[in-house]
Design a protein around this motif. Structure first.
Motif, mmCIF file in Angstrom:
data_model
loop_
_atom_site.group_PDB
_atom_site.id
_atom_site.type_symbol
_atom_site.label_atom_id
_atom_site.label_comp_id
_atom_site.label_asym_id
_atom_site.label_seq_id
_atom_site.Cartn_x
_atom_site.Cartn_y
_atom_site.Cartn_z
ATOM 1 N N LEU A 118 0.835 -1.203 0.000
ATOM 2 C CA LEU A 118 0.000 0.000 0.000
ATOM 3 C C LEU A 118 0.870 1.254 0.000
ATOM 4 O O LEU A 118 0.581 2.220 -0.721
ATOM 5 N N ALA A 119 1.939 1.251 0.785
ATOM 6 C CA ALA A 119 2.834 2.410 0.851
ATOM 7 C C ALA A 119 3.481 2.688 -0.499
ATOM 8 O O ALA A 119 3.643 3.849 -0.900
ATOM 9 N N THR A 120 3.844 1.624 -1.221
ATOM 10 C CA THR A 120 4.456 1.800 -2.544
ATOM 11 C C THR A 120 3.482 2.445 -3.511
ATOM 12 O O THR A 120 3.843 3.374 -4.257
ATOM 13 N N ALA A 121 2.231 1.978 -3.497
ATOM 14 C CA ALA A 121 1.212 2.558 -4.375
ATOM 15 C C ALA A 121 0.976 4.031 -4.027
ATOM 16 O O ALA A 121 0.924 4.901 -4.917
ATOM 17 N N LEU A 122 0.853 4.325 -2.740
ATOM 18 C CA LEU A 122 0.632 5.716 -2.314
ATOM 19 C C LEU A 122 1.875 6.567 -2.563
ATOM 20 O O LEU A 122 1.761 7.758 -2.876
ATOM 21 N N GLY A 123 3.058 5.951 -2.424
ATOM 22 C CA GLY A 123 4.285 6.700 -2.685
ATOM 23 C C GLY A 123 4.412 7.114 -4.141
ATOM 24 O O GLY A 123 4.817 8.237 -4.453
ATOM 25 N N VAL A 183 2.539 16.726 6.206
ATOM 26 C CA VAL A 183 1.700 16.491 7.389
ATOM 27 C C VAL A 183 1.951 15.114 7.989
ATOM 28 O O VAL A 183 2.158 14.970 9.193
ATOM 29 N N VAL A 184 1.952 14.093 7.142
ATOM 30 C CA VAL A 184 2.102 12.724 7.651
ATOM 31 C C VAL A 184 3.467 12.511 8.276
ATOM 32 O O VAL A 184 3.605 11.882 9.334
ATOM 33 N N ARG A 185 4.512 13.050 7.646
ATOM 34 C CA ARG A 185 5.860 12.868 8.187
ATOM 35 C C ARG A 185 6.075 13.667 9.465
ATOM 36 O O ARG A 185 7.042 13.415 10.197
ATOM 37 N N GLY A 186 5.175 14.605 9.756
ATOM 38 C CA GLY A 186 5.322 15.435 10.949
ATOM 39 C C GLY A 186 4.554 14.932 12.156
ATOM 40 O O GLY A 186 4.649 15.522 13.240
ATOM 41 N N ILE A 187 3.784 13.850 12.002
ATOM 42 C CA ILE A 187 2.990 13.305 13.109
ATOM 43 C C ILE A 187 3.548 11.950 13.516
ATOM 44 O O ILE A 187 3.802 11.105 12.660
ATOM 45 N N PRO A 188 3.743 11.704 14.806
ATOM 46 C CA PRO A 188 4.266 10.400 15.246
ATOM 47 C C PRO A 188 3.397 9.242 14.782
ATOM 48 O O PRO A 188 2.169 9.355 14.709
ATOM 49 N N GLU A 189 4.043 8.127 14.478
ATOM 50 C CA GLU A 189 3.330 6.959 13.966
ATOM 51 C C GLU A 189 2.272 6.454 14.946
ATOM 52 O O GLU A 189 1.163 6.094 14.555
ATOM 53 N N TYR A 218 6.601 8.857 3.105
ATOM 54 C CA TYR A 218 8.062 8.790 3.033
ATOM 55 C C TYR A 218 8.524 8.316 1.662
ATOM 56 O O TYR A 218 9.503 8.824 1.105
ATOM 57 N N LEU A 219 7.836 7.327 1.120
ATOM 58 C CA LEU A 219 8.233 6.805 -0.194
ATOM 59 C C LEU A 219 7.961 7.812 -1.304
ATOM 60 O O LEU A 219 8.630 7.779 -2.341
ATOM 61 N N SER A 220 6.980 8.690 -1.114
ATOM 62 C CA SER A 220 6.735 9.707 -2.141
ATOM 63 C C SER A 220 7.961 10.593 -2.313
ATOM 64 O O SER A 220 8.293 11.004 -3.418
#
Length: 229
Positions: free
Chosen positions: A26-31, A55-61, A108-110
Motif C-alpha cells: 500500500l505504501a508503494t502505491a501511495l508513494g 503532514v504525515v511525516r510530521g505526526i508520530p506513527e 516517506y516513499l513519495s
C-alpha cells in the motif's frame, strides 16, 4: 527455553510479516501516487502531494495509528446509520495496521520516488519521444527502470523502518509476535526471555530483507559503473 510458547510466537511472526508486506504494498502505491502529484505541473495537485508528505511525516506513527483505529471506528459508526446500516462496525487491528502503516510510509516513499525521478536526466524521456515512443512507453521502458535503481536504497531504508514499526500495532490489539511475547512473559514471569526472542526474530527478518534488497540493487545496477568509466 520458551516454555512451549515458541510455536505461538512464530505464528505471531508470520502475522507480523503479512502486516509488513501488505503495508509496504500500500505504501508503494501511495508513494508513487504522491510522487506523481508532487511532480505534477498542475499547481493544486503539487500542493496536495506536498501537503500529504509534510503532514504525515510530521505526526508520530503511534498517534496516527490511534487516530485511525479509534477515530476511524468512531466516524464509521456515526456515518453508517445514515446509509441504513445499524450494526456496530469494529475495525480489525490488522486492517487498521495495514491502512495506517501504508498511509504513513507512503508519504516517506513519495519523497524517495520523487527524488529518484528527478535524478533521471530530462533528455532520456525526450530521446524516447523523439524515437516515436508513446509517453506511456517512455515511462515504463525508460523512466521506471532507472527510477527503481535510484530508489532502491531509500526503499530499503523505509522497508526496514516499517518492519520494525509493525510492533506498534500490538497496542491496538493485534496478536502479532510482540503481543504474544508479552502474554507469554506475563504468564511465565520471564518477559526478558520472550522479548529477546522477538528481537532476534526482527533481526532475522530485517537481515534477510537487507540481503534480498541489496541483491536487487546490484541486479538493477549491472553495467552502470562500467558505462560510467
Amino acid at each position: 527455553m520458551l516454555h512451549g510458547y515458541g510455536s505461538t510466537i512464530l505464528d505471531g511472526a508470520w502475522l507480523t510479516l503479512q502486516l509488513a508486506l501488505l503495508s509496504m504494498a500500500l505504501a508503494t502505491a501511495l508513494g508513487l501516487l504522491g510522487a506523481a502529484l508532487r511532480l505534477s505541473p498542475v499547481r493544486w495537485l503539487a500542493v496536495l502531494g506536498d501537503t500529504y508528505a509534510t503532514v504525515v511525516r510530521g505526526i508520530p506513527e503511534l498517534v496516527l495509528i490511534l487516530l485511525v483505529f479509534y477515530g476511524g471506528q468512531d466516524i464509521l459508526n456515526r456515518v453508517a446509520p445514515l446509509f441504513g446500516y445499524e450494526d456496530y462496525i469494529d475495525i480489525h487491528p490488522f486492517a487498521a495496521g495495514v491502512l495506517t502503516l501504508g498511509f504513513i510510509y507512503g508519504a516517506y516513499l513519495s519523497e524517495t520516488f520523487r527524488g529518484a525521478f528527478m535524478a533521471i536526466p530530462r533528455g532520456q524521456a525526450e530521446a524516447g519521444m523523439a524515437y516515436g515512443m508513446s509517453p506511456a512507453r517512455v515511462f515504463l521502458r525508460i523512466l521506471v527502470p532507472q527510477m527503481i535503481r535510484l530508489a532502491i536504497p531509500g526503499f530499503t531504508n523505509n522497508w526496514l523502518v516499517l518492519t520494525k514499526a509493525t510492533a506498534l500495532i500490538s497496542l491496538v490489539g493485534l496478536q502479532d509476535m510482540m503481543a504474544r511475547a508479552k502474554s507469554a512473559g506475563d504468564a511465565t514471569r520471564e518477559p526478558f526471555t520472550f522479548f529477546l526472542a522477538v528481537a532476534a526474530l526482527y533481526l532475522v527478518l530485517t537481515s534477510v530483507s537487507l540481503l534480498a534488497l541489496r541483491y536487487l540493487e546490484k541486479r538493477y545496477s549491472a553495467g552502470i559503473k562500467v558505462a560510467e568509466l
